[in-house]
Design an enzyme around this catalytic site. Structure first.
Site, PDB file in Angstrom:
ATOM      1  N   TRP A 198      37.739  45.166  34.677  1.00  0.00           N
ATOM      2  CA  TRP A 198      37.791  44.374  35.903  1.00  0.00           C
ATOM      3  C   TRP A 198      36.587  43.415  35.918  1.00  0.00           C
ATOM      4  O   TRP A 198      35.479  43.807  35.564  1.00  0.00           O
ATOM      5  CB  TRP A 198      37.745  45.303  37.129  1.00  0.00           C
ATOM      6  CG  TRP A 198      37.635  44.550  38.409  1.00  0.00           C
ATOM      7  CD1 TRP A 198      38.628  43.924  39.070  1.00  0.00           C
ATOM      8  CD2 TRP A 198      36.432  44.320  39.145  1.00  0.00           C
ATOM      9  NE1 TRP A 198      38.127  43.296  40.195  1.00  0.00           N
ATOM     10  CE2 TRP A 198      36.779  43.523  40.269  1.00  0.00           C
ATOM     11  CE3 TRP A 198      35.095  44.684  38.977  1.00  0.00           C
ATOM     12  CZ2 TRP A 198      35.845  43.107  41.211  1.00  0.00           C
ATOM     13  CZ3 TRP A 198      34.169  44.266  39.913  1.00  0.00           C
ATOM     14  CH2 TRP A 198      34.549  43.487  41.017  1.00  0.00           C
ATOM     15  N   ASP A 365      44.315  35.518  53.064  1.00  0.00           N
ATOM     16  CA  ASP A 365      44.236  36.681  52.173  1.00  0.00           C
ATOM     17  C   ASP A 365      44.316  37.979  52.979  1.00  0.00           C
ATOM     18  O   ASP A 365      44.776  38.005  54.125  1.00  0.00           O
ATOM     19  CB  ASP A 365      42.951  36.580  51.321  1.00  0.00           C
ATOM     20  CG  ASP A 365      43.098  37.224  49.949  1.00  0.00           C
ATOM     21  OD1 ASP A 365      42.960  38.457  49.854  1.00  0.00           O
ATOM     22  OD2 ASP A 365      43.360  36.491  48.973  1.00  0.00           O
ATOM     23  N   ASP A 366      43.841  39.031  52.400  1.00  0.00           N
ATOM     24  CA  ASP A 366      43.922  40.389  52.936  1.00  0.00           C
ATOM     25  C   ASP A 366      43.364  40.485  54.368  1.00  0.00           C
ATOM     26  O   ASP A 366      42.386  39.820  54.698  1.00  0.00           O
ATOM     27  CB  ASP A 366      43.089  41.281  51.995  1.00  0.00           C
ATOM     28  CG  ASP A 366      43.343  42.748  52.193  1.00  0.00           C
ATOM     29  OD1 ASP A 366      44.083  43.113  53.108  1.00  0.00           O
ATOM     30  OD2 ASP A 366      42.785  43.531  51.392  1.00  0.00           O
ATOM     31  N   ARG A 442      40.777  52.650  45.416  1.00  0.00           N
ATOM     32  CA  ARG A 442      40.426  51.718  46.492  1.00  0.00           C
ATOM     33  C   ARG A 442      40.964  52.230  47.838  1.00  0.00           C
ATOM     34  O   ARG A 442      41.539  51.481  48.628  1.00  0.00           O
ATOM     35  CB  ARG A 442      40.979  50.313  46.220  1.00  0.00           C
ATOM     36  CG  ARG A 442      40.196  49.226  46.934  1.00  0.00           C
ATOM     37  CD  ARG A 442      40.995  47.944  47.094  1.00  0.00           C
ATOM     38  NE  ARG A 442      40.150  46.890  47.628  1.00  0.00           N
ATOM     39  CZ  ARG A 442      40.607  45.800  48.213  1.00  0.00           C
ATOM     40  NH1 ARG A 442      41.889  45.590  48.362  1.00  0.00           N
ATOM     41  NH2 ARG A 442      39.787  44.892  48.661  1.00  0.00           N
ATOM     42  N   LYS A 475      50.636  35.308  47.595  1.00  0.00           N
ATOM     43  CA  LYS A 475      49.754  35.948  46.608  1.00  0.00           C
ATOM     44  C   LYS A 475      50.108  37.430  46.598  1.00  0.00           C
ATOM     45  O   LYS A 475      49.963  38.109  47.620  1.00  0.00           O
ATOM     46  CB  LYS A 475      48.295  35.726  46.992  1.00  0.00           C
ATOM     47  CG  LYS A 475      47.292  36.411  46.071  1.00  0.00           C
ATOM     48  CD  LYS A 475      45.875  36.033  46.451  1.00  0.00           C
ATOM     49  CE  LYS A 475      44.832  36.859  45.729  1.00  0.00           C
ATOM     50  NZ  LYS A 475      43.476  36.551  46.201  1.00  0.00           N
ATOM     51  N   ASP A 477      49.329  40.918  45.363  1.00  0.00           N
ATOM     52  CA  ASP A 477      48.198  41.670  44.807  1.00  0.00           C
ATOM     53  C   ASP A 477      48.634  43.075  44.392  1.00  0.00           C
ATOM     54  O   ASP A 477      49.722  43.549  44.754  1.00  0.00           O
ATOM     55  CB  ASP A 477      47.091  41.734  45.876  1.00  0.00           C
ATOM     56  CG  ASP A 477      45.697  41.847  45.293  1.00  0.00           C
ATOM     57  OD1 ASP A 477      45.573  42.164  44.088  1.00  0.00           O
ATOM     58  OD2 ASP A 477      44.728  41.628  46.039  1.00  0.00           O
ATOM     59  N   MET A 478      47.789  43.765  43.640  1.00  0.00           N
ATOM     60  CA  MET A 478      48.044  45.150  43.226  1.00  0.00           C
ATOM     61  C   MET A 478      46.690  45.723  42.812  1.00  0.00           C
ATOM     62  O   MET A 478      46.196  45.447  41.732  1.00  0.00           O
ATOM     63  CB  MET A 478      49.002  45.148  42.033  1.00  0.00           C
ATOM     64  CG  MET A 478      49.517  46.513  41.663  1.00  0.00           C
ATOM     65  SD  MET A 478      49.249  46.876  39.952  1.00  0.00           S
ATOM     66  CE  MET A 478      50.149  48.388  39.772  1.00  0.00           C
ATOM     67  N   ASN A 479      46.084  46.491  43.712  1.00  0.00           N
ATOM     68  CA  ASN A 479      44.665  46.800  43.550  1.00  0.00           C
ATOM     69  C   ASN A 479      44.337  48.192  43.041  1.00  0.00           C
ATOM     70  O   ASN A 479      43.191  48.641  43.183  1.00  0.00           O
ATOM     71  CB  ASN A 479      43.938  46.559  44.880  1.00  0.00           C
ATOM     72  CG  ASN A 479      43.712  45.077  45.107  1.00  0.00           C
ATOM     73  OD1 ASN A 479      43.132  44.399  44.267  1.00  0.00           O
ATOM     74  ND2 ASN A 479      44.208  44.562  46.214  1.00  0.00           N
ATOM     75  N   CYS A 525      48.709  38.776  41.153  1.00  0.00           N
ATOM     76  CA  CYS A 525      47.307  39.177  41.193  1.00  0.00           C
ATOM     77  C   CYS A 525      47.286  40.692  41.109  1.00  0.00           C
ATOM     78  O   CYS A 525      48.143  41.357  41.668  1.00  0.00           O
ATOM     79  CB  CYS A 525      46.696  38.702  42.512  1.00  0.00           C
ATOM     80  SG  CYS A 525      45.014  39.273  42.782  1.00  0.00           S
ATOM     81  N   ASP A 547      38.967  38.518  39.416  1.00  0.00           N
ATOM     82  CA  ASP A 547      38.197  38.547  40.667  1.00  0.00           C
ATOM     83  C   ASP A 547      36.819  37.947  40.467  1.00  0.00           C
ATOM     84  O   ASP A 547      36.090  37.714  41.440  1.00  0.00           O
ATOM     85  CB  ASP A 547      38.033  39.993  41.147  1.00  0.00           C
ATOM     86  CG  ASP A 547      39.108  40.354  42.160  1.00  0.00           C
ATOM     87  OD1 ASP A 547      39.918  39.479  42.512  1.00  0.00           O
ATOM     88  OD2 ASP A 547      39.128  41.522  42.589  1.00  0.00           O
TER      89      ASP A 547
HETATM   90  C1  DGJ Z   1      41.842  41.653  45.053  1.00  0.00           C
HETATM   91  C2  DGJ Z   1      42.117  40.205  44.800  1.00  0.00           C
HETATM   92  O1  DGJ Z   1      41.944  39.891  43.465  1.00  0.00           O
HETATM   93  C3  DGJ Z   1      41.219  39.379  45.689  1.00  0.00           C
HETATM   94  O2  DGJ Z   1      41.372  38.035  45.404  1.00  0.00           O
HETATM   95  C4  DGJ Z   1      41.585  39.674  47.107  1.00  0.00           C
HETATM   96  O3  DGJ Z   1      42.875  39.261  47.367  1.00  0.00           O
HETATM   97  C5  DGJ Z   1      41.413  41.151  47.373  1.00  0.00           C
HETATM   98  N1  DGJ Z   1      42.114  41.967  46.418  1.00  0.00           N
HETATM   99  C6  DGJ Z   1      41.887  41.495  48.761  1.00  0.00           C
HETATM  100  O4  DGJ Z   1      41.871  42.828  48.997  1.00  0.00           O
END
Ligand code: DGJ
Length: 739
Positions: A198, A365-366, A442, A475, A477-479, A525, A547
């Site tokens: 990351w 965003d979030d 997370r 966007k 995302d997948m965190n 993302c 990121d």
């Molecule tokens: C991870 C993304 O890569 C960021 O750009 C942002 O959107 C955050 N998550 C939000 O939680």
């Protein structure tokens, strides 16, 4: 005719390459050749000649010279004397793991069909593609195996996949089902892989092939930050401008394996496909299993050429045509500007300022949904957070649209928070193994995308917001990655199917949304670059590259990424300093000079910028727009690598299709006292054309700019009179033809 079929010999020709294989004596397929284009011949005796080796298993008593271990095979199994890792393995009803797929027939089909449930390449533009489908059958299990080779002559690309169909009388289990095998006659190659973690994704690692297995892969349920499905094999003397190299990529976003095995005879077996670990598939009678597609390309003109031809291929034959050539908007994203701390007034203030600076899209965003003030809650509850946005998303969107900006919204569809209405209502929708504690990542958990009901729920929620707020962009995302892989919708003997079924669910959701809302631009993302792969790109034409928005780190990340992916796929943003990932302070001009080489965006609170900074941003946006066609669609050249030498300098360049316009940039990480003599050698210009470099009165011929180069003056010889750091500098050169 790119596909020549003769006497059970198959010759796939592209503009510059040939790929030849044939049916061997036992009815299985043997690989003969892949490399520069050859004249066709009725037979290739030199390629089929065999040596006999001592004490090795042979096919049959009457064929002692045919020893599977010494043959270059096209799609091999294990268990009949070839001891290299196989392309597939099947367990029959009786527990036997032997299979012998013998040639049945070959069909040549015009064009290239898409796959049903998987992202796939296509030939909508009638670009002379042809597809060869070879069908083989195993008499004992009753399975057929269809090997597909789509030949794209103009980009020197061959796309391969395999499909197993059970025509037998009992269910069998696929233990492994890769997409491509390529047995190369020698192993005199370097392996180029793109590895990291990351915030430092896709750094180039180049190493010689050695005896044994070398591989990269992922078991994270995503293609991953750590390794990328793109690899290249290059001759040791191959560099950016010359030499032989072949590139391989997989149109898949989940667990993958790229492997090269160098055997005792110095041959190299390349395998790519779904990672066999964490994979198994019950194939019932009448059912088929289709593997993802693998993209293969070869050149003898160096690594820049390899990246260019593969990149051009994706833009023409993978990325949804509506977006492939469409200029991508310059966006502002509020994430690093506000994180979770915003309200409507704050967002509108940023949007108004951004609009004045020439920015074209605002992305929220979030933090806009549920009751989300940090990362511990609300994922899954895709309804507006009324305390932050009391007038709703549509109201905000209307005002943004009223400013003449497009409006985009962040989602993380595949995730769920324990503190969410969704979890309270449907805990069984969460991925988790019975009687085992779920592992957080997370502070969140993963939705079971293998469950069609979950996909339906997400489709309803997202489509409602797309319509309500007239979204122009999403966007996605997948965190976090997957743990405790298990679906409550699958029986015990199908749990090994989970990882692939999860991906099929993600693709189904993407396919439904992109079909219903074809004008919405998706940016994929996964905490930045955690799912930067061709499976995603088939639906989302661009991806948030990392990121890490620090200019120095981004130079390396974007440089590494460029080997496998074109600039139009790379989201690249300018953020504030000190940088949130590295604490580094780089000049605004350098941050922009790196972010130009991709889909430009800004990710900072522009209302907090000084007048001078705003003026600089306005000029940067105007500059980018003036050259956007080059940055997003031009031919990209890597000039100086930040991964080699003293790693202090990187440079790259984009050139228009007609060779008359170019932008090059040179980045120097640390300033050096009394530095070495430095020239920038441009590429891709017309040797007989006159050019001017902006800010320089001299008129150059293209050959001079390419072979004699531009002198890059010392940045500083003294620090006297300097009020900012001389480190982290960038110089941008704009080159235009003059007649
Ligand atoms: C991870 C993304 O890569 C960021 O750009 C942002 O959107 C955050 N998550 C939000 O939680």
């Amino acid at each position: 005719m790119p596909i020549l079929v003769k006497e059970q010999q198959f010759h796939l020709q592209t503009a510059h390459t040939s790929y030849i294989f044939h049916v061997m004596e036992n009815g299985e397929l043997g690989q003969l050749y892949y490399g520069p284009r050859l004249h066709d011949q009725p037979a290739f005796p030199e390629l089929t000649a065999r040596e006999e080796h001592g004490a090795m298993p042979a096919w049959r008593l009457d064929h002692p010279d045919v020893q599977p271990e010494t043959l270059k095979q096209e799609f091999a199994s294990l268990g009949k004397g070839d001891y290299r890792d196989p392309a597939f393995q099947i367990t029959g009803e009786d527990g036997s793991r032997i299979s012998e797929f013998r040639y049945q027939n070959a069909r040549v089909i015009a064009g290239k069909q898409r796959l049903e449930d998987l992202p796939a390449t296509f030939d909508d533009s009638a670009d002379d593609a042809q597809t060869l489908v070879i069908t083989l059958a195993d008499a004992v299990t009753g399975l057929t195996l269809a090997l597909s080779y789509a030949v794209f002559p103009h980009q020197d690309v061959i796309v391969r996949s395999a499909k197993f169909t059970n025509h037998g009388r009992a269910t069998v289990k696929l233990d492994r089902a890769l997409s491509l095998q390529l047995d190369l006659p020698d192993a005199n190659y370097d392996l180029l892989q793109f590895s990291g973690s990351w915030a430092r994704e896709r750094h180039l690692i180049r190493r010689r092939l050695r005896s044994g297995i070398q591989s990269v892969g992922s078991l994270r349920g995503a293609s991953s930050h750590q390794q990328n499905p793109f690899i290249a094999l290059a001759r040791p003397d191959t560099n950016e401008d010359q030499g032989a190299a072949l590139g391989l990529n997989l149109v898949y976003s989940g667990n993958f394996l790229d492997q090269v095995e160098v055997d005792a005879f110095g041959t190299a077996r390349v395998l790519t496909g779904i990672n066999p670990t964490e994979f198994g598939w019950q194939l019932a009678v009448g059912q088929s299993f289709q593997t993802p597609e693998a993209v293969l390309s070869y050149t003898d003109r160096g690594l820049n050429q390899l990246s260019q031809q593969m990149g051009a291929f994706y833009q023409q034959h993978l990325v949804t045509p509506r977006f492939a050539q469409r200029p991508r908007p310059v966006l502002i994203n509020n994430w690093e500007g506000t994180y979770f701390n915003f309200d409507e007034e704050k967002l509108l203030a940023i949007a108004r300022e951004a609009q004045r600076l020439g920015i074209e899209m605002f992305v929220l965003d979030d933090g806009w949904f549920g009751h989300r003030d940090d990362d511990t809650t609300s994922l899954g509850d895709w309804d507006v957070y009324a305390a932050k946005l009391p007038n709703g998303i549509a109201h905000l969107a209307n005002q943004i649209h009223g400013l003449g900006l497009q409006f985009g919204l962040w989602f993380e569809p595949e995730m769920i928070s324990l503190d969410s209405d969704l979890y309270r209502a449907h805990p069984d929708w969460t991925v988790g193994a019975p009687h085992r504690e779920m592992t957080p990542g997370r502070n969140q958990f993963v939705l079971d995308m293998a469950n069609p009901v979950v996909v339906d729920y997400l489709y309803d929620k997202m489509s409602h917001l797309i319509e309500d707020a007239r979204l122009d962009y999403i966007k996605w995302d997948m965190n976090r990655n997957i743990t405790e892989a298990f679906s409550q919708t699958l029986p015990a003997n199908r749990q090994e199917e989970f990882a692939h079924r999860y991906m099929l669910g993600v693709y189904r959701l993407y396919a439904r949304l992109t079909a219903a809302y074809p004008d919405v631009l998706f940016e994929s993302c996964a905490s930045g670059g955690g799912r930067f792969d061709l499976g995603m790109m088939a639906y989302a034409p661009q991806a948030w590259t990392s990121d890490d928005t620090d200019a120095v780190e981004r130079l390396r990340i974007q440089f590494g990424t460029s080997y496998g992916y074109p600039l139009a796929m790379m989201g690249a943003h300018v953020s504030a300093v000190p940088n949130d990932q590295t604490g580094r302070i780089t000049p605004l001009a350098t941050r922009a000079a790196v972010a130009y080489f991709g889909d430009l965006g800004y990710e900072l609170d522009v209302t907090a910028c000084s007048t001078a900074e705003k003026a600089a941003i306005k000029a940067q946006v105007a500059f980018y727009k003036a050259h956007r066609d080059l940055f997003q669609q031009g031919t990209f050249y890597r000039l100086d690598s930040p991964f080699t030498g003293d790693k202090n300098v990187g440079s790259w360049q984009v050139v228009s299709a007609d060779g008359r316009r170019a932008v090059a940039a040179r980045y120097q990480i640390l300033n050096q006292p009394n530095p070495a003599y430095n020239r920038l050698y441009l590429r891709g210009l017309l040797p007989n054309q006159r050019y001017q470099v902006a800010g320089d009165d001299h008129v150059y011929f293209g050959d001079e700019l390419m072979h004699a180069g531009l002198l890059v003056p010392n940045l500083l010889t003294t620090t006297q009179g300097v009020d900012a750091s001389a480190d982290f500098s960038a110089r941008v050169f704009v080159i235009a033809a003059v007649d």
